[in-house]
Design an enzyme around this catalytic site. Sequence first.
Site, mmCIF file in Angstrom:
data_model
loop_
_atom_site.group_PDB
_atom_site.id
_atom_site.type_symbol
_atom_site.label_atom_id
_atom_site.label_comp_id
_atom_site.label_asym_id
_atom_site.label_seq_id
_atom_site.Cartn_x
_atom_site.Cartn_y
_atom_site.Cartn_z
ATOM 1 N N HIS A 1 -3.579 4.685 7.083
ATOM 2 C CA HIS A 1 -2.550 4.100 6.214
ATOM 3 C C HIS A 1 -1.149 4.273 6.798
ATOM 4 O O HIS A 1 -0.864 5.258 7.475
ATOM 5 C CB HIS A 1 -2.609 4.743 4.826
ATOM 6 C CG HIS A 1 -3.881 4.453 4.104
ATOM 7 N ND1 HIS A 1 -4.059 3.341 3.317
ATOM 8 C CD2 HIS A 1 -5.055 5.118 4.075
ATOM 9 C CE1 HIS A 1 -5.286 3.342 2.817
ATOM 10 N NE2 HIS A 1 -5.917 4.416 3.262
ATOM 11 N N ASP B 1 0.823 -1.230 0.000
ATOM 12 C CA ASP B 1 0.000 0.000 0.000
ATOM 13 C C ASP B 1 0.853 1.275 0.000
ATOM 14 O O ASP B 1 1.640 1.493 0.905
ATOM 15 C CB ASP B 1 -0.877 -0.051 1.260
ATOM 16 C CG ASP B 1 -1.742 1.181 1.486
ATOM 17 O OD1 ASP B 1 -1.933 1.957 0.533
ATOM 18 O OD2 ASP B 1 -2.243 1.346 2.618
#
EC number: 3.1.-.-
Lengths: 556, 556
Positions: free
Chosen positions: A368, A193
Site C-alpha cells: 500500500h 486507499d
Amino acid sequence: MPSGKLQVIPLGGLGEFGMNCMAVRYGDDIVVIDAGMMFPEAELLGVDIVVPDISYLVENRDKVRAILLTHGHEDHIGALPWILSELNVPIYGTEFTLAYVEGKLEEHGLLDDADLIEIRPGARFKVGIFTIHAMQVTHSLVDCVALAVHTPLGVIIHTGDFKVDPTPTDNRLFDLHAFAEYGKENVLALFQDSTNVERRGYTPSERAVRARFAEIFHRAPRRLFLSCFSSSIHRINLAIEAAYNNGRKVALVGRSMNESVEIAQDLGYIDMPEGAFITPGQIRDYAPEKVCVLISGTQGEPMSALSRAAVDNHKHAKIEPNDTVVLSSRIIPGNEKSIYRVIDHLFRRNAHVIYDDGSTPPVHVSGHASQEELRLIINLVRPRYFIPVHGEYRQLKLHAELAQAMRGAVGQVLMMESGDVLEFDELGARKAGKVKVGRVCIDSGSMGEVVEDLVIRDRRHLSEDGFVLPIIAINKLTGQVESVPEIVMRGFAPGSEGDAFVEKSRETIMKTLEASSPEEIADYGVIKEKVRQDLKRYIAKSTQRRPLIMPVILEI
Amino acid sequence: MPSGKLQVIPLGGLGEFGMNCMAVRYGDDIVVIDAGMMFPEAELLGVDIVVPDISYLVENRDKVRAILLTHGHEDHIGALPWILSELNVPIYGTEFTLAYVEGKLEEHGLLDDADLIEIRPGARFKVGIFTIHAMQVTHSLVDCVALAVHTPLGVIIHTGDFKVDPTPTDNRLFDLHAFAEYGKENVLALFQDSTNVERRGYTPSERAVRARFAEIFHRAPRRLFLSCFSSSIHRINLAIEAAYNNGRKVALVGRSMNESVEIAQDLGYIDMPEGAFITPGQIRDYAPEKVCVLISGTQGEPMSALSRAAVDNHKHAKIEPNDTVVLSSRIIPGNEKSIYRVIDHLFRRNAHVIYDDGSTPPVHVSGHASQEELRLIINLVRPRYFIPVHGEYRQLKLHAELAQAMRGAVGQVLMMESGDVLEFDELGARKAGKVKVGRVCIDSGSMGEVVEDLVIRDRRHLSEDGFVLPIIAINKLTGQVESVPEIVMRGFAPGSEGDAFVEKSRETIMKTLEASSPEEIADYGVIKEKVRQDLKRYIAKSTQRRPLIMPVILEI
C-alpha cells in the site's frame, strides 16, 4: 432519488478494516465497486467470515448493473458468493482477478450461473449510463486496476488498493499517464486507499526484497522454507528466481500456494524453466541445500502447512536443525500470538528463522502507498472533492488531514463512513442521508448461513461462564412437580461450593417451587423466570459467577 | 537432592511471556526469585489471570526460606496472593515494591499474616545458607533491583527486569560498579532478561520522552489527556513536570493511576508543588488550556477510564474537539484491536491523538535492555555460565546466540525452559531432570479458584458451536420412556435446517431408543452415549456443525 444527481454510497470499508464495497448511482443505474469480506474479530465466536449488509442493493436490485472489481484480494472479492446468491449481476474484472473469482464461485456452486466479463487494464467500457476506464496500478498482487467512472456530472476516480511501484517484477507499470490526463482535465472526486497513511515517505518497491532474498538463498546451509501470502505473485516470482540462481528446486506446499501459483503460471505471470519444480514428495530425494519450499501459512493459521511443519506434523515439509525458514510477510494485527507461537516452534526445531524485524534490505514490503505516494496521486489528479476510503476511522481522518494540507491540488475534503450517502449535483457535493449497512456474520460450515447476533451473544456468555440448566418435570394432567429437579452444567466451575453446589441449587429451586401458586406453576413462562431469578441470585452470591441459566420444563 | 550441589529451577517465565518465578536451592535451603502472573491468552475463555504451578515449592515447603522480589510489576509479583495462600514465607522487596505488594495482599485479606521485609538497594542480607545482595538497576518502574545470590559454590546474578538508563528521572543510577566488582572476581552464572533481545542498539533513556512531552504540552490548544501505565512513575513525573512548566493543573482519573501516584507520593518519588493537583470534579472549573488529565487505560481495557472517556461515558473526563490525547505506552501484542478501537473513538471525538508511531523524539520508550545493554552487562559480569531468562523461546534462543558470540566474556551458554533443573557442582553445570511446572488458570470472580482444563475446553467448544441437550424422561419403575424427548439448545444455529431441526432431532432420538434393548435403556451410560452418537451424526450431516451434545436422562 432526485434526478440529475450522482450518489456514491460506501457499503463497507470506511471506518473498518476490510469488507470494501461501494455503490455508485445515477438515476436508475447502479454500479458496485468491489465486494469484499473481512476476517472476524476474536469476539465473534465461531464466525468464519464477515460480509457487508447489502440491503441497499437488494432493495434496488432492478437498478444494479454490475460489480466492478479492482483486484483479487479477499477484502475486495470475498463477499461475492454471498452477494451473487442474492443478486446475480455481471462481474467485471481483469484476467487474474477473475481467475481467483472463478475458483471461489466454483467452490460455492455459483460459477455456472455467473456472468464474468474480462477487462484489460486500459480498457474503457459502458455499464448503464456510466463509462468505466480501468487504469493499471501496482500492488502486492498482479493485474490490479483503479477505476475512472465517467458520469453525467463528471469523472470520479477510485484508486482501489495501490502503491506506486517503479519496478514491479512483472514490469507492468502504474499508469501514471492516465491519472495525469484526468488531472489535466477535470476530476469531480478522488476516492483513495488510506491503508498506509500512517507511514511516512515511500513504500519500497516489491523488488526491494530481492537483495535480501539473494543473501538468504546464498547463505542457507540446508533446506530453505519461504512463506508469503499465496497471492503475493511478485514475491513468489522473486523467490523462484533466487532459487533458480542458487541451484535450488522449488516445491510448493499448502493448498492456497498451489492454487495461486497454478493460476499465475496459466496466465503467464510465473515463467519457470523446465524441471524447476518438484513435488512435495520429492523433497527428500534432493540434497537439502538444493531445495526451496514455498509454503502457505504466514499468519500462524492453525491448520496451515507452516503451522503443521513447525510442530513436525506435515508429511512432506520436515523442518530439521540448520534449515532456514523465512516469513516474508507482515504480522496482521490480531495474529501476533499465533504467529509468534509458530516462530517459537521453528526455533525449537533449531531452524534459522528470518522474519520482518525492521532490518534492511527488508524481507517484506507493504503493498500500500505511503504518504508521499498518496500526495503524488493527489497532485496528479487534482480532484474537486477528495474522499479517503479503505481504512479505520483514524486512518480516514489522517488521510483527510493530509489532503486538506494540499490546498493547491484539492478543492474540498469530505469524510465519509460506511452507509453515508454522498450526493453530487451541479452545485457541488454534500452528505445526504444514510442507508442501512452493517456486518453480516457467516459460518462457513454451511456457507451462506448467517449467524444471528443473539447466537453470538449466547456463545460469548457460554464461553465465559458456561451454563447451568435446571430441569423440572411437571405432570401435565395434575400440574404437580414429578421429581427432584435435575441440574445439568458444563463450562461452569462451582468453585468453593464444589460438590455441595448441585444439592444447594436443588434446594433453591424446590423453595421457589414451594413458594409458587399452582397458577404460577401452570404458566411455564412465569415459573421458569422465577426459578431462573432465584437460582441466578444463589449462584452469583455463592460463586461470583454468571453462567447462562436456562430452566427447562419437561411435561410428562 | 545430592549434597554439595546447587540447583536453579525456573518455575515460570522461560519459554513464555510473564509468570516469572525461579527457585534457587542448596541442600535444605530454597529461595524463590519473583512470583509473577501472566495475563491469559484469548483462548483461555473466562480466565482472568494465570499463575505458575508451584507443586515443587509445596512439596518442599519446609525448605522454602523466602520469596525475593526484584520489582513491583505484575509479571513479578502478581502470583503472590495465590502462592502465599499455599505457602506463607517471608517476602523481601524494596520499599516501593512492597507498597504494591501490600495493596495486593490487602485486597485478598492476606496482609495481616504476611511477613514483609524491606530491603534497600545495596543491602546484603542472609536467607538460610545464602547471602543476598540487592543491586540497584533502572527500569520503567522505580526502586528495582537485580540480585546477587552468594552460594557455597559461588555467586549467581539474576538481573530482574532492567535497562541501563544513564539518566533516570529519579537520578538513582544503575549500580554498574557492583556488577563490575563481581565481574572482577568470579561469577558462577548470570541469568539475564531477554525481553528486548530482538532490538538493536540501546534503549533510549526514560528522559528521552521529555522533549516530546515539552512540545506536546506547549502546543496543545485545549485540554490534554495523557495515558501511560500507572506504574510508570518516571513517565508520570515527566508529565507532571511538563504540566507544571506549561501552567497546567493535573487531575488523576482512574483507580490504578490514583493508587500508583499516591504510593509514589508517599515514598517521595513524586514531589509536587502545593496546589498542582486538582480533583476530577474540578476539571471543568479550569480553562481547558490549564488542565492536564493523567488517565488509566493504555491497553484499551473495556472498563478503563480512557476507554469510557473515548465513548463519552465518563463523568469527569470529557474529551471535546481539539483536545489532545497522548498514549505514552507500547501496544502489548494481542491488544492491538482494543487499542485501535479506542484510538478510533478518540478521532471521532475530533481529538488530536498522539501515539507511538516510531517518530522521534519518542512519546514512549521501552523499559527493557536492547542488545548493546545486554552485551554491556555480560562484559561487566563475565560469568562462567550464561542463562537467558524472561522470554518466549525465540527470545531465549536469540539471547543465547548473542551471548555465545561473546567468547571473551562468557564461559558457556545454557538454554533452559521452565521446569528444567540446572545443577551446579564443583565440576560445572548441567541439566539434571525436570520438575512439574505449568499454568494454573484463576477466575478472579472468586480469587483462588482454579479453573480446570476441562472447563476451559468445554467453554471453547461452547463458544464455537453452542450446545444441544436432548432430555429424555424415563420412568424408574417401568424403565419406559415417558414422553417425547425435549431438545434444548443455545449458541447453536441449525442453519438451513431451521424449524425442522427440533422435529428431526426428536425423530433421530426416538429411532435410537426404539432400536435399543430394555437393558441398554436401563444402563443410562450406554443409552446416553448411543443417543449422543446418533444425534451428533445427524447434526454434523445436516448442518456441518459440532455443538456440544449432552443427553440428559430424567428419572421420574
